[in-house]
Scaffold this motif. Sequence first.
Motif, PDB file in Angstrom:
ATOM      1  N   ASN A   1      21.904  57.810  21.349  1.00 46.77           N
ATOM      2  CA  ASN A   1      22.576  58.456  22.478  1.00 46.77           C
ATOM      3  C   ASN A   1      23.838  57.719  22.901  1.00 46.77           C
ATOM      4  OD1 ASN A   1      19.519  58.989  22.684  1.00 46.77           O
ATOM      5  ND2 ASN A   1      20.384  60.592  23.979  1.00 46.77           N
ATOM      6  N   PHE A   2      23.841  56.412  22.757  1.00 47.26           N
ATOM      7  CA  PHE A   2      24.930  55.625  23.333  1.00 47.26           C
ATOM      8  C   PHE A   2      25.481  54.588  22.350  1.00 47.26           C
ATOM      9  CE2 PHE A   2      21.724  56.284  26.869  1.00 47.26           C
ATOM     10  CZ  PHE A   2      22.301  57.471  27.313  1.00 47.26           C
ATOM     11  N   PRO A   3      26.087  55.015  21.260  1.00 48.96           N
ATOM     12  CA  PRO A   3      26.592  54.044  20.286  1.00 48.96           C
ATOM     13  C   PRO A   3      27.728  53.183  20.810  1.00 48.96           C
ATOM     14  CG  PRO A   3      27.305  56.262  19.725  1.00 48.96           C
ATOM     15  CD  PRO A   3      26.298  56.406  20.816  1.00 48.96           C
ATOM     16  N   GLU A   4      28.440  53.653  21.837  1.00 46.12           N
ATOM     17  CA  GLU A   4      29.494  52.815  22.411  1.00 46.12           C
ATOM     18  C   GLU A   4      28.912  51.598  23.130  1.00 46.12           C
ATOM     19  OE1 GLU A   4      28.748  56.055  25.523  1.00 46.12           O
ATOM     20  OE2 GLU A   4      28.434  55.680  23.409  1.00 46.12           O
ATOM     21  N   PHE A   5      27.648  51.697  23.562  1.00 55.13           N
ATOM     22  CA  PHE A   5      26.969  50.541  24.158  1.00 55.13           C
ATOM     23  C   PHE A   5      26.404  49.622  23.075  1.00 55.13           C
ATOM     24  CE2 PHE A   5      25.597  53.557  27.845  1.00 55.13           C
ATOM     25  CZ  PHE A   5      26.908  53.638  28.280  1.00 55.13           C
ATOM     26  N   THR A   6      25.663  50.209  22.158  1.00 54.71           N
ATOM     27  CA  THR A   6      25.024  49.383  21.126  1.00 54.71           C
ATOM     28  C   THR A   6      26.062  48.721  20.231  1.00 54.71           C
ATOM     29  OG1 THR A   6      24.766  51.320  19.694  1.00 54.71           O
ATOM     30  CG2 THR A   6      22.914  50.747  21.115  1.00 54.71           C
ATOM     31  N   GLY A   7      27.150  49.428  19.926  1.00 52.80           N
ATOM     32  CA  GLY A   7      28.179  48.844  19.083  1.00 52.80           C
ATOM     33  C   GLY A   7      28.872  47.658  19.710  1.00 52.80           C
ATOM     34  N   ARG A   8      28.799  47.544  21.028  1.00 51.73           N
ATOM     35  CA  ARG A   8      29.394  46.408  21.721  1.00 51.73           C
ATOM     36  C   ARG A   8      28.368  45.324  22.060  1.00 51.73           C
ATOM     37  NH1 ARG A   8      32.651  50.753  22.985  1.00 51.73           N
ATOM     38  NH2 ARG A   8      34.873  50.238  23.180  1.00 51.73           N
ATOM     39  N   LEU A   9      27.125  45.698  22.275  1.00 54.64           N
ATOM     40  CA  LEU A   9      26.165  44.761  22.859  1.00 54.64           C
ATOM     41  C   LEU A   9      25.031  44.343  21.933  1.00 54.64           C
ATOM     42  CD1 LEU A   9      25.797  46.430  26.385  1.00 54.64           C
ATOM     43  CD2 LEU A   9      27.335  44.579  25.714  1.00 54.64           C
ATOM     44  N   CYS A  10      24.696  45.150  20.938  1.00 55.65           N
ATOM     45  CA  CYS A  10      23.562  44.813  20.086  1.00 55.65           C
ATOM     46  C   CYS A  10      23.927  43.690  19.123  1.00 55.65           C
ATOM     47  CB  CYS A  10      23.119  46.050  19.309  1.00 55.65           C
ATOM     48  SG  CYS A  10      21.693  45.740  18.244  1.00 55.65           S
ATOM     49  N   PRO A  11      23.053  42.706  18.913  1.00 56.19           N
ATOM     50  CA  PRO A  11      23.331  41.633  17.942  1.00 56.19           C
ATOM     51  C   PRO A  11      23.196  42.074  16.494  1.00 56.19           C
ATOM     52  CG  PRO A  11      21.166  41.321  18.896  1.00 56.19           C
ATOM     53  CD  PRO A  11      21.800  42.458  19.655  1.00 56.19           C
ATOM     54  N   ALA A  12      22.862  43.323  16.264  1.00 57.74           N
ATOM     55  CA  ALA A  12      22.869  43.942  14.939  1.00 57.74           C
ATOM     56  C   ALA A  12      21.796  43.427  13.992  1.00 57.74           C
ATOM     57  CB  ALA A  12      24.248  43.800  14.290  1.00 57.74           C
TER      58      ALA A  12
END
Length: 501
Positions: A88-99
């Motif tokens: 739903n929110f890739p703009e959040f995960t792409g900035r905040l998730c450590p991947a």
Amino acid sequence: MPDPNGFLRYDRRLPARRPVAVRITDWREVYPPAGEELIREQATRCMDCGIPFCHDGCPLGNRIPDWNDLVRTGNWDAAVESLHATNNFPEFTGRLCPAPCEAACVLGLGGQQPVTIKQVEVEIADAAVARGGLNPRPVPASTGRSVAVVGSGPAGLAAAQQLARAGHAVTVYERDDAIGGLLRYGIPDFKLEKQHIDKRLAQLAAEGVQFRTGVDVGVDVTAEELRSRHDAVLLACGALQGRDTPETPGRPLRGVHQAMTHLVAANRVVAAGEGRPAQAVLPDGTPIDAAGRHVVIIGGGDTAADCLGVAHRQGAAGVHQLDLYPEPPHGRDAERDPWPTWPWVLRNYPAHEEGGERVFAVAVQEFVDDGTGQVKGVRIAEVTVERRDGRRIVTALPGSERELPADLVLLAIGFEGTEEQPLLAQFGVTRNARGAVDARPDWQTDADGVFVAGDMHRGASLIVWAIAEGRAAAAAIHSYLGGVGTLPAPVDPARQPLAAR
């Protein structure tokens, strides 16, 4: 099909961060846009590995090879659709998730650097906005059923969007004065500028989601009242109970605070914009600003790094970041953390290149009083850490003690689960030994019709887990309400990250 030779032709590259001397003077994001040429090159490194372990590294089950190849071929609109199909929110995960997806990339198995999955993701997400905005998807007809979502972090918002798109009336209750949970006031703007939250909230509102801020469920509205208004309730209140160290001498001194207290105060100053107060303060007016102070941050994780970046921007005189454990290796230890599991390695965040000193394998023995009840330093000692019968044993090395100056001490040593709050008792829900709330296989708590998701259920975790649990809980609620068809459910309540056995 993807280019099977892309990883041989291109090395892993990320966009250059904004210069340190410039970025510490403002609160804008550290990374500028990458540019289409760089992202297409990096997406080309995805090699169509046959069995994409990156899918298992990410609890959302993102279709990573699919949207990598769509970017490679310049099909951005289809890449946007493919990415949003699972997130739903890739703009959040792409900035905040450590991947964790990158740790599971098959290139890592062959000793290569993984695909820059996270960077490609955020560029696709930003392309969605640039190419026409985040288009709402309102449903033509309502189901006539109503759901209350308590908490507006990523788990609550993901569930709210899924349920609204299924035709249910959704109201999100947030005790703070703005929607977003930790995304709003816990994450500094240099990692996530709040415009990204606001754009997504506008999409949710256009899809019919109602937001009520300043409502503390259990205080301003009772659980009974909420149940009478709605057919189901989702608890997504996070895990904000900070771990403390009350046994350490000097803990009650002024100037010793929980890390989140500092981050929230700093974020509120930034959110105030022009005419904002001169410094960050607590609700009672007590300053908690690092300007001109010697700061000691206790902890080695993401929250500690956030505090470090904030301290630099507030103008700290000096910063020490203390870690109980020895310095991690720079590369994966295959015996300890075999591929594709998440490895224990040294992680240098952008804040670390901005200044400060990291000190490993030390523990605070005492917070030192200046004679007036204000902290003036911390006495530390070198330590060893070992596990015995499942317990952590910390041993100080004799003769290794020394003192560091400290006018401001921030405790970033983890979280102990969701906060004890009136709504738990009112709903008849209890916390388990980890401070979290258990869920049945259908995501319901011990109270029928009351569901739980995100950090409140899992404990403090990654944003991708919060969104995955929010989506899964929404699917369970949709079924509970007798909704037509099924919604995506990427995880079940017992799902755990990839681990060696």
